[in-house]
Design an enzyme around this catalytic site. Structure first.
Site, short mmCIF file in Angstrom:
data_model
loop_
_atom_site.label_atom_id
_atom_site.label_comp_id
_atom_site.label_asym_id
_atom_site.label_seq_id
_atom_site.Cartn_x
_atom_site.Cartn_y
_atom_site.Cartn_z
N HIS A 1 0.85 -1.20 0.00
CA HIS A 1 0.00 0.00 0.00
C HIS A 1 0.88 1.24 0.00
O HIS A 1 1.96 1.26 0.59
CB HIS A 1 -0.92 -0.01 1.23
CG HIS A 1 -2.00 1.01 1.18
ND1 HIS A 1 -1.78 2.34 1.47
CD2 HIS A 1 -3.32 0.90 0.86
CE1 HIS A 1 -2.91 3.01 1.34
NE2 HIS A 1 -3.86 2.16 0.96
N GLU B 1 -3.96 2.52 -7.17
CA GLU B 1 -4.42 3.60 -6.30
C GLU B 1 -3.49 4.81 -6.48
O GLU B 1 -2.42 4.85 -5.87
CB GLU B 1 -4.45 3.15 -4.84
CG GLU B 1 -3.25 2.31 -4.41
CD GLU B 1 -3.07 2.24 -2.91
OE1 GLU B 1 -4.05 2.42 -2.19
OE2 GLU B 1 -1.93 2.04 -2.47
N GLY C 1 -11.33 2.80 0.59
CA GLY C 1 -10.74 3.30 1.82
C GLY C 1 -11.77 3.86 2.78
O GLY C 1 -12.52 3.13 3.42
N GLY C 2 -11.83 5.18 2.87
CA GLY C 2 -12.69 5.85 3.85
C GLY C 2 -14.15 5.45 3.78
O GLY C 2 -14.83 5.35 4.80
#
EC number: 5.3.1.1
Length: 237
Positions: free
Chosen positions: A83, A155, A222-223
């Site tokens: 990541h 990403e 993600g969020g």
């Protein structure tokens, strides 16, 4: 680095009825301390539990690290590797990513291999070259048979946690380039089989357009995975 064990379990329980979908693979990648309680909470559902990181040795004097055997024994089936935050804050390199990918396959774990460029790299038009390098090193010495099982998550670093999302065309361009790179390394069958996702501020609003693209096979969310909206992403229309 979100959610205590009790908070994570509460979120899993909230999301269980919202992410029911036999056509979609759902994986929650949680902090190491949350893994076991989340696996218990998700039993009997369509939710798989994954880890956010893993070391490339089975055991030894590596205080604070999590081994692949620890993950598999706990019931983990997926692990995020490389990541951008791990690369940026914890000095992970393409070479250590490759070691982790090889070790994950050795232990039957499905690696979710992350790649992505900075805003400067995008502005200097080196995005594709940079990501091809990340992919080629990540898959060094990985067999075609294993490569087909891998997940690649594109990403763009400039879109993580910023609310900025690559346009669907930008995301498709890079995901296609990744698939073409896999085809060069292996063959067309492997490139067709591998799952390539987009990550970077994916939301319920952006998911349908992103996931409609030919070379985008889902999202590394993600969020938006920390709230009920995640159910809308899983069941996008």
């Amino acid at each position: 680095m979100n959610k205590t064990p009790s908070e994570a379990v509460a979120l899993v329980k909230e999301l269980i009825p919202l992410v029911k979908n036999d056509e979609v693979d759902v994986v929650f990648c949680v902090p190491a301390i949350d893994i076991i309680p989340c696996i218990e909470a998700a039993k009997g559902t369509n939710i798989n539990i994954g880890a956010e990181n893993m070391y490339f040795e089975e055991k030894g004097a590596y205080t604070g690290e999590i081994s692949p055997e620890m993950l598999t024994d706990a019931g983990v089936s997926y692990v995020i590797i490389g990541h951008s935050e791990r690369r940026e804050y914890f000095a992970e390199t393409d070479e250590t990513v490759n070691k982790k990918v090889l070790k994950a396959f050795e232990h039957g774990l499905t690696p979710i291999i992350c790649c992505g460029e900075t805003l400067t790299q995008r502005e200097q038009n080196v995005t594709i070259d940079f990501i091809r390098q990340q992919i080629k090193i990540a898959f060094l010495n990985v067999s075609a048979e294993n490569a087909k099982k891998a997940v690649i998550a594109y990403e763009p670093i400039w879109a993580i946690g910023t609310g900025k999302v690559a346009t669907s065309d930008q995301a498709e361009e890079v995901c296609k380039a990744i698939r073409d790179c896999i085809k060069e390394i292996y063959d067309e069958a492997t490139a067709d089989a591998i799952r390539i996702q987009y990550g970077g501020s994916v939301s319920a609003a952006s998911a349908p357009e992103l996931f409609a693209k030919e070379d985008i096979d889902g999202g590394l969310v993600g969020g938006a995975s920390l709230k009920a909206d995640f159910g809308q992403i899983v069941n996008y229309k």
